[in-house]
Scaffold this motif. Structure first.
Motif, mmCIF file in Angstrom:
data_model
loop_
_atom_site.group_PDB
_atom_site.id
_atom_site.type_symbol
_atom_site.label_atom_id
_atom_site.label_comp_id
_atom_site.label_asym_id
_atom_site.label_seq_id
_atom_site.Cartn_x
_atom_site.Cartn_y
_atom_site.Cartn_z
ATOM 1 N N MET A 11 19.587 -12.045 -10.686
ATOM 2 C CA MET A 11 19.358 -11.966 -9.249
ATOM 3 C C MET A 11 19.441 -13.346 -8.612
ATOM 4 O O MET A 11 20.009 -13.511 -7.522
ATOM 5 C CB MET A 11 17.990 -11.344 -8.973
ATOM 6 N N ALA A 12 18.871 -14.354 -9.268
ATOM 7 C CA ALA A 12 18.848 -15.706 -8.713
ATOM 8 C C ALA A 12 20.237 -16.313 -8.585
ATOM 9 O O ALA A 12 20.443 -17.267 -7.828
ATOM 10 C CB ALA A 12 17.960 -16.600 -9.582
ATOM 11 N N GLU A 13 21.204 -15.775 -9.318
ATOM 12 C CA GLU A 13 22.571 -16.289 -9.245
ATOM 13 C C GLU A 13 23.329 -15.763 -8.029
ATOM 14 O O GLU A 13 24.389 -16.268 -7.677
ATOM 15 C CB GLU A 13 23.338 -15.921 -10.521
ATOM 16 N N LEU A 14 22.784 -14.728 -7.372
ATOM 17 C CA LEU A 14 23.460 -14.171 -6.198
ATOM 18 C C LEU A 14 23.416 -15.158 -5.041
ATOM 19 O O LEU A 14 22.462 -15.905 -4.870
ATOM 20 C CB LEU A 14 22.800 -12.855 -5.788
ATOM 21 N N GLN A 15 24.469 -15.130 -4.236
ATOM 22 C CA GLN A 15 24.610 -16.067 -3.132
ATOM 23 C C GLN A 15 24.642 -15.321 -1.796
ATOM 24 O O GLN A 15 24.781 -14.092 -1.747
ATOM 25 C CB GLN A 15 25.913 -16.873 -3.296
ATOM 26 N N THR A 16 24.523 -16.081 -0.714
ATOM 27 C CA THR A 16 24.675 -15.517 0.614
ATOM 28 C C THR A 16 26.021 -14.797 0.703
ATOM 29 O O THR A 16 27.054 -15.346 0.308
ATOM 30 C CB THR A 16 24.623 -16.631 1.680
ATOM 31 N N GLY A 17 26.016 -13.556 1.183
ATOM 32 C CA GLY A 17 27.243 -12.765 1.269
ATOM 33 C C GLY A 17 27.400 -11.767 0.145
ATOM 34 O O GLY A 17 28.146 -10.782 0.279
ATOM 35 N N ASP A 18 26.704 -11.993 -1.002
ATOM 36 C CA ASP A 18 26.686 -11.003 -2.074
ATOM 37 C C ASP A 18 25.818 -9.820 -1.639
ATOM 38 O O ASP A 18 25.212 -9.834 -0.561
ATOM 39 C CB ASP A 18 26.140 -11.620 -3.360
ATOM 40 N N ALA A 19 25.741 -8.812 -2.486
ATOM 41 C CA ALA A 19 24.986 -7.623 -2.080
ATOM 42 C C ALA A 19 24.298 -6.969 -3.260
ATOM 43 O O ALA A 19 24.730 -7.116 -4.420
ATOM 44 C CB ALA A 19 25.918 -6.613 -1.410
ATOM 45 N N PHE A 20 23.197 -6.271 -2.981
ATOM 46 C CA PHE A 20 22.524 -5.435 -3.961
ATOM 47 C C PHE A 20 23.087 -4.024 -3.868
ATOM 48 O O PHE A 20 23.418 -3.554 -2.778
ATOM 49 C CB PHE A 20 21.022 -5.392 -3.704
ATOM 50 N N MET A 21 23.134 -3.354 -5.001
ATOM 51 C CA MET A 21 23.582 -1.964 -5.001
ATOM 52 C C MET A 21 22.513 -1.058 -4.399
ATOM 53 O O MET A 21 22.810 -0.154 -3.617
ATOM 54 C CB MET A 21 23.888 -1.520 -6.435
ATOM 55 N N ASP A 22 21.235 -1.305 -4.761
ATOM 56 C CA ASP A 22 20.137 -0.467 -4.283
ATOM 57 C C ASP A 22 19.004 -1.315 -3.732
ATOM 58 O O ASP A 22 18.623 -2.328 -4.328
ATOM 59 C CB ASP A 22 19.551 0.389 -5.428
ATOM 60 N N VAL A 23 18.437 -0.879 -2.621
ATOM 61 C CA VAL A 23 17.169 -1.396 -2.117
ATOM 62 C C VAL A 23 16.367 -0.168 -1.683
ATOM 63 O O VAL A 23 16.705 0.489 -0.702
ATOM 64 C CB VAL A 23 17.352 -2.361 -0.928
ATOM 65 N N VAL A 24 15.328 0.161 -2.455
ATOM 66 C CA VAL A 24 14.549 1.370 -2.204
ATOM 67 C C VAL A 24 13.168 0.993 -1.680
ATOM 68 O O VAL A 24 12.475 0.166 -2.269
ATOM 69 C CB VAL A 24 14.408 2.202 -3.502
ATOM 70 N N GLY A 25 12.758 1.616 -0.589
ATOM 71 C CA GLY A 25 11.439 1.334 -0.048
ATOM 72 C C GLY A 25 11.340 1.765 1.406
ATOM 73 O O GLY A 25 12.296 2.334 1.949
ATOM 74 N N PRO A 26 10.237 1.477 2.043
ATOM 75 C CA PRO A 26 9.077 0.788 1.471
ATOM 76 C C PRO A 26 8.267 1.689 0.549
ATOM 77 O O PRO A 26 8.145 2.887 0.794
ATOM 78 C CB PRO A 26 8.261 0.394 2.705
ATOM 79 N N LEU A 27 7.724 1.094 -0.512
ATOM 80 C CA LEU A 27 6.928 1.816 -1.494
ATOM 81 C C LEU A 27 5.505 1.253 -1.515
ATOM 82 O O LEU A 27 5.252 0.146 -1.052
ATOM 83 C CB LEU A 27 7.564 1.676 -2.886
ATOM 84 N N GLY A 28 4.593 2.027 -2.086
ATOM 85 C CA GLY A 28 3.202 1.612 -2.134
ATOM 86 C C GLY A 28 2.524 1.789 -0.793
ATOM 87 O O GLY A 28 3.135 2.196 0.198
ATOM 88 N N ASN A 29 1.250 1.481 -0.760
ATOM 89 C CA ASN A 29 0.451 1.623 0.454
ATOM 90 C C ASN A 29 0.357 0.308 1.203
ATOM 91 O O ASN A 29 0.236 -0.752 0.581
ATOM 92 C CB ASN A 29 -0.958 2.104 0.098
ATOM 93 N N PRO A 30 0.384 0.340 2.533
ATOM 94 C CA PRO A 30 0.209 -0.895 3.313
ATOM 95 C C PRO A 30 -1.164 -1.494 3.068
ATOM 96 O O PRO A 30 -2.088 -0.825 2.604
ATOM 97 C CB PRO A 30 0.349 -0.422 4.766
ATOM 98 N N SER A 31 -1.301 -2.755 3.396
ATOM 99 C CA SER A 31 -2.583 -3.439 3.279
ATOM 100 C C SER A 31 -3.673 -2.684 4.039
ATOM 101 O O SER A 31 -3.447 -2.146 5.120
ATOM 102 C CB SER A 31 -2.459 -4.856 3.844
ATOM 103 N N GLU A 32 -4.868 -2.663 3.449
ATOM 104 C CA GLU A 32 -6.008 -2.021 4.105
ATOM 105 C C GLU A 32 -6.273 -2.619 5.477
ATOM 106 O O GLU A 32 -6.633 -1.921 6.423
ATOM 107 C CB GLU A 32 -7.269 -2.185 3.244
ATOM 108 N N LEU A 33 -6.106 -3.924 5.596
ATOM 109 C CA LEU A 33 -6.454 -4.608 6.840
ATOM 110 C C LEU A 33 -5.548 -4.216 7.998
ATOM 111 O O LEU A 33 -5.995 -4.137 9.145
ATOM 112 C CB LEU A 33 -6.445 -6.121 6.644
ATOM 113 N N VAL A 34 -4.259 -3.961 7.730
ATOM 114 C CA VAL A 34 -3.361 -3.604 8.835
ATOM 115 C C VAL A 34 -3.629 -2.189 9.329
ATOM 116 O O VAL A 34 -3.128 -1.796 10.384
ATOM 117 C CB VAL A 34 -1.870 -3.767 8.450
#
Length: 295
Positions: A73-96
């Motif tokens: 992942m760290a080798e990716l550069q500006t302009g590259d792309a991820f195949m998947d981005v899934v979310g948002p997952l989990g519960n938001p912060s209690e404070l918000v």
């Protein structure tokens, strides 16, 4: 595909990426996380949300290279792309989720250790946007590993930076800063602490001694991120919980950190995974490659 709008190195082996993900940016809240996959051969990597821009349709993640997946992942550069981005997952912060008028009555302390500064930032920013000044402690091993200092200065009521080796800011671990500030007369109604598990454990021991209710994020132990693998199983207040679906935030004074760290270490070996499956019985499922729940 999810294009990387900007990739930037923040410190040694730590990379920040702004990623085009309009639906996620529209719906996410501080405290939640994503699952990111580089390509069809890549690992599914859970990443806490460091920031988001609803207008631009981007989310920001910060990663540290610790394994093959994060190195790729760290080798990716500006302009590259991820195949998947899934979310948002989990519960938001209690404070918000707390009414603003109640939050304005509280004195709140945020503590970020190392990479934990990244998920602390969106919560502090959210507080600032809603007119709530909070204290923030950011800790790192050394000066070169301090991240997001300028961003945090812009949104924190008061920022305290500390390094373990004393090379920048205050000298010592975050627990020492909490104790020092308390000795100077500072008081807080609640503390939010995010960082390595050992750091959160000792932060909770410190805040318990001082009588400060404390929230921790157990995102460091997540693997699958959807409740399927069972890797993030932990005990909170004597009950079995899973960080990815029940959290990632929990009452830090109720988390069994010793058991969680022991389990995390065991999970790294085949023999350890088999032992966990045996010890945990019906409450153990998937992920370990032994019990068959991941098939």
């Amino acid at each position: 595909m999810y294009r990387i709008v900007e990739a930037k190195h923040l410190a040694d082996n730590i990379v920040r990426m702004d990623v085009e993900a309009p639906w996620v940016a529209k719906h996410c809240l501080p405290g939640q996380f994503l699952i990111v996959r580089e390509d069809e051969r890549g690992e599914r990597l859970p990443m806490t949300i460091c920031d988001y821009d609803r207008e631009a349709g981007t989310v920001t993640i910060v990663t540290q290279t610790v394994g093959a997946g994060t190195y790729r992942m760290a080798e990716l550069q500006t302009g590259d792309a991820f195949m998947d981005v899934v979310g948002p997952l989990g519960n938001p912060s209690e404070l918000v989720k707390t009414p603003i008028d109640e939050l304005k009555k509280k004195k709140i302390l945020f503590v970020g250790g190392g990479l934990g500064t990244a998920p602390v930032y969106p919560q502090v920013k959210w507080m600032h946007e809603h007119g709530i000044d909070v204290d923030v402690i950011v800790g790192a091993k050394t000066k070169d590993l301090v991240i997001l200092e300028d961003e945090m200065k812009a949104v924190a009521g008061q920022l305290y930076v500390t390094t373990d080796d004393g090379s920048y800011g205050r000298s010592g671990m975050v627990t020492k800063v909490i104790e020092d500030l308390a000795a100077e007369g500072k008081t807080w109604d609640v503390c939010v602490c995010i960082g390595p598990m050992i750091m959160m454990k000792f932060c909770c021991l410190t805040t318990k001694k001082l009588g400060i209710p404390t929230i921790v994020s157990m995102n460091p132990i997540m693997v699958d991120g959807t409740g399927m693998c069972g890797a993030c199983r932990l005990i909170v207040g004597g009950e079995v919980k899973f960080a990815c679906v029940d959290g990632p935030e929990f009452d830090g004074h109720k988390v069994d950190f010793d058991l969680a760290m022991k389990r995390q270490a065991q999970y790294k070996t085949e023999e350890g995974r088999a032992l966990l499956a045996f010890e945990e019985g019906d409450t153990h499922h998937g992920g370990c490659g032994v019990c068959g729940g991941d098939e």
